[in-house]
Design an enzyme around this catalytic site. Structure first.
Site, PDB file in Angstrom:
ATOM      1  N   ASP A 172      -5.979 117.706  33.646  1.00  0.00           N
ATOM      2  CA  ASP A 172      -6.483 119.044  33.927  1.00  0.00           C
ATOM      3  C   ASP A 172      -7.777 119.236  33.131  1.00  0.00           C
ATOM      4  OD1 ASP A 172      -5.670 119.480  31.311  1.00  0.00           O
ATOM      5  OD2 ASP A 172      -4.366 121.181  31.763  1.00  0.00           O
ATOM      6  N   CYS A 201      -3.102 116.367  29.553  1.00  0.00           N
ATOM      7  CA  CYS A 201      -3.366 117.813  29.564  1.00  0.00           C
ATOM      8  C   CYS A 201      -3.484 118.222  28.103  1.00  0.00           C
ATOM      9  CB  CYS A 201      -2.286 118.582  30.343  1.00  0.00           C
ATOM     10  SG  CYS A 201      -0.618 118.482  29.668  1.00  0.00           S
ATOM     11  N   THR A 245      -1.268 119.229  25.969  1.00  0.00           N
ATOM     12  CA  THR A 245      -0.182 118.680  25.150  1.00  0.00           C
ATOM     13  C   THR A 245       0.409 117.381  25.689  1.00  0.00           C
ATOM     14  OG1 THR A 245       1.418 119.916  26.457  1.00  0.00           O
ATOM     15  CG2 THR A 245       0.546 121.008  24.478  1.00  0.00           C
ATOM     16  N   HIS A 261      11.879  99.762  27.418  1.00  0.00           N
ATOM     17  CA  HIS A 261      13.222 100.280  27.692  1.00  0.00           C
ATOM     18  C   HIS A 261      13.269 101.208  28.896  1.00  0.00           C
ATOM     19  CE1 HIS A 261      15.064  99.602  23.411  1.00  0.00           C
ATOM     20  NE2 HIS A 261      14.310  98.592  23.803  1.00  0.00           N
ATOM     21  N   ASN A 262      12.229 102.029  29.083  1.00  0.00           N
ATOM     22  CA  ASN A 262      12.256 103.041  30.149  1.00  0.00           C
ATOM     23  C   ASN A 262      11.447 102.635  31.369  1.00  0.00           C
ATOM     24  OD1 ASN A 262      11.626 104.944  27.305  1.00  0.00           O
ATOM     25  ND2 ASN A 262      13.633 104.966  28.253  1.00  0.00           N
ATOM     26  N   HIS A 297      18.872  97.537  30.395  1.00  0.00           N
ATOM     27  CA  HIS A 297      17.719  98.401  30.671  1.00  0.00           C
ATOM     28  C   HIS A 297      17.565  98.617  32.178  1.00  0.00           C
ATOM     29  CE1 HIS A 297      16.811  98.378  26.516  1.00  0.00           C
ATOM     30  NE2 HIS A 297      16.391  97.134  26.471  1.00  0.00           N
TER      31      HIS A 297
HETATM   32  C1  RB5 Z   1      -3.963 124.471  29.569  1.00  0.00           C
HETATM   33  O1  RB5 Z   1      -4.401 125.542  28.798  1.00  0.00           O
HETATM   34  C2  RB5 Z   1      -2.658 123.911  29.012  1.00  0.00           C
HETATM   35  O2  RB5 Z   1      -1.622 124.831  29.201  1.00  0.00           O
HETATM   36  C3  RB5 Z   1      -2.315 122.595  29.657  1.00  0.00           C
HETATM   37  O3  RB5 Z   1      -3.366 121.703  29.459  1.00  0.00           O
HETATM   38  C4  RB5 Z   1      -1.091 121.862  29.154  1.00  0.00           C
HETATM   39  O4  RB5 Z   1      -1.115 121.737  27.759  1.00  0.00           O
HETATM   40  C5  RB5 Z   1       0.202 122.271  29.665  1.00  0.00           C
HETATM   41  O5  RB5 Z   1       1.227 121.662  29.370  1.00  0.00           O
END
Ligand code: RB5
Length: 146
Positions: free
Chosen positions: A8, A65, A67, A98-99, A134
């Site tokens: 994103d 993204c 996080t 493993h995954n 696995h």
């Molecule tokens: C965008 O602000 C943020 O919410 C997105 O990049 C992400 O971290 C969502 O999980």
């Protein structure tokens, strides 16, 4: 290897940097999702990137993204996608072994660039462990319990 990188807006700059690192290692890289830092919904980036894997046009994927969590939640809604948020080299190695993870998810707002590069290298250089236990557990991820 054929790789797809998606993000994103929050992951845009981190993604383009990491995609260029992967190109410098000799991989064939395509980028999907945000093409600038203008707001772009992370589920759409996950859908675009997972489509490339499911269609057989890429071997492994990277989703970014803020996080790494939002893209991983959406990516894992697609049967056959195993997306793992990895904050360390060890996590990336185990996610592949493993995954049988086929997507590495990273958080641009939480990951130092050097760490991202090291985690990406580990993810790409580690193969799946096809030990029977696995294989059995990975089959169960997709609901195949036989
Ligand atoms: C965008 O602000 C943020 O919410 C997105 O990049 C992400 O971290 C969502 O999980």
């Amino acid at each position: 290897m054929r790789l797809v990188f998606g993000s994103d807006h929050a992951g845009f700059e981190f993604r383009t940097g990491l995609a260029n690192v992967a190109r410098s290692w000799g991989h064939e890289v395509q980028e999907v999702g945000a093409m600038s830092t203008e707001p772009y919904d992370y589920p759409d980036a996950a859908d675009a990137a997972t489509a490339e894997i499911l269609a057989g046009r890429a071997d492994l994927g990277v989703l970014i993204c803020g996080t790494g969590i939002g893209v991983s939640i959406r990516a894992n809604r697609h049967l056959g996608i195993r997306a793992a948020v990895c904050c360390s080299v060890d996590a990336a190695i185990l996610a592949r072994q493993h995954n049988h993870a086929n997507f590495l998810c990273l958080g641009a707002r939480l990951t130092q660039p050097d760490t991202g590069t090291a985690v990406l290298r580990a993810f790409l250089e580690t193969g799946e462990d096809h030990n029977e236990r696995h294989e059995r557990r990975v089959r169960k991820l997709d609901g195949n319990v036989s």
